[in-house]
Write an enzyme that holds these catalytic residues in place. Structure first.
Site, PDB file in Angstrom:
ATOM      1  N   MET A 106      -4.764  -2.266   7.071  1.00 57.85           N
ATOM      2  CA  MET A 106      -4.869  -1.753   5.716  1.00 57.85           C
ATOM      3  C   MET A 106      -3.529  -1.618   4.995  1.00 57.85           C
ATOM      4  SD  MET A 106      -7.526   1.195   5.120  1.00 57.85           S
ATOM      5  CE  MET A 106      -6.478   2.154   6.231  1.00 57.85           C
ATOM      6  N   PRO A 107      -2.416  -1.867   5.709  1.00 58.48           N
ATOM      7  CA  PRO A 107      -1.128  -1.712   5.006  1.00 58.48           C
ATOM      8  C   PRO A 107      -1.004  -2.724   3.865  1.00 58.48           C
ATOM      9  CG  PRO A 107      -0.802  -1.919   7.374  1.00 58.48           C
ATOM     10  CD  PRO A 107      -2.221  -2.282   7.107  1.00 58.48           C
ATOM     11  N   TYR A 108      -0.165  -2.355   2.917  1.00 57.09           N
ATOM     12  CA  TYR A 108       0.179  -3.258   1.826  1.00 57.09           C
ATOM     13  C   TYR A 108       1.697  -3.406   1.845  1.00 57.09           C
ATOM     14  CZ  TYR A 108       1.297  -4.886  -2.863  1.00 57.09           C
ATOM     15  OH  TYR A 108       1.806  -5.597  -3.921  1.00 57.09           O
ATOM     16  N   VAL A 139      -2.258  -6.662   3.946  1.00 60.21           N
ATOM     17  CA  VAL A 139      -1.980  -7.496   2.776  1.00 60.21           C
ATOM     18  C   VAL A 139      -0.470  -7.602   2.592  1.00 60.21           C
ATOM     19  CG1 VAL A 139      -2.217  -7.648   0.257  1.00 60.21           C
ATOM     20  CG2 VAL A 139      -4.139  -6.841   1.651  1.00 60.21           C
TER      21      VAL A 139
END
Lengths: 67, 67, 67, 67, 67, 67
Positions: free
Chosen positions: E1-3, E41
């Site tokens: 889920m990191p961006y 992402v």
């Protein structure tokens, strides 16, 4: 000279882990694009799970269901 | 209408200093590009020194060495 | 070490004006917070007027009305 | 796959309101661009009023005047 | 889920190099924080050298001097 | 006064669709948080598919496989 912003949920990431991320990204930019580590800036933002949404709901909700 | 984001390390910046930064950037955009101050937005992010990396290490580490 | 991101609409800003913005912001951070100019990064993003909204409409629409 | 960052002043926004924003933006991107909600990420940043400037002054100042 | 947002100057980075950066950062986040690669992402922004400033001047100026 | 940044892949989004996104987000912030539409800023960034990664690979690669 690159600027990298890593945004993750705020879930007890230790200073040691953060240092690893910073070192890892800086090395990657040196290896792939020959960017000078001395001027590579990496900023980590830790975001509360109430403030992070995916799939239309907050991560807080997902964590409650064990995801 | 410009949007300016200033990111600095979180090291005891006073509200008065922040107000100076906001005023200074807004005036600069008026002077250089004739941007309307009324719709110029400036957001200051203060980042913990554990979360800011340069030269492959955290600012916390650098501050320990007196840099 | 600060990182500043200036976002403006893409409306024929010359390289000389950009250089002025970069110099101005860097000087401001030196004057107000004593930040080292050598590691102050300023990035200007120019955004198409179709992609910038204010007041619920695009800047393209506003420019058509002479605003 | 879209990434949306909503930045607002930190003024007692409840988790329920945040969940509404996240759901609303995710639905909007599905409706307008047919983006898959499962991979739409929404991050809300709450910024202290001392750190948010508009019209060349901080929101803290504006709130004092009742604006 | 990191961006993750990587910002670099626009100086002929090939698609293959970009793919390497994306893979490298995703792997790093898996290794250090056990983040799920499927929802990590990474967005790369390439910025014109006229629009990137360091040390109070544009990268265009620095490149002219061979830096 | 909110600032919203929507980042999507650059895949032929029309000006009309962008206007819909801007209007939709502005209305949402009015409805949920009673934010003044006149000072709500929305910026859409369109990112090349070579520059957007998810699952450790570029969107360009995914599109080739029909995803």
């Amino acid at each position: 000279m690159p600027y990298v912003n890593i945004r993750i949920t705020n879930e007890k990431v230790t200073p040691a882990k953060k240092a690893q991320l910073i070192q890892g990204v800086t090395t990657l930019l040196k290896d792939v694009l020959d960017k000078n580590p001395n001027t590579t800036v990496v900023v980590i933002d830790e975001v509360e799970t109430d403030n992070w949404g995916i799939g239309g709901e907050t991560v807080t909700e997902r964590r409650k269901r064990g995801e």
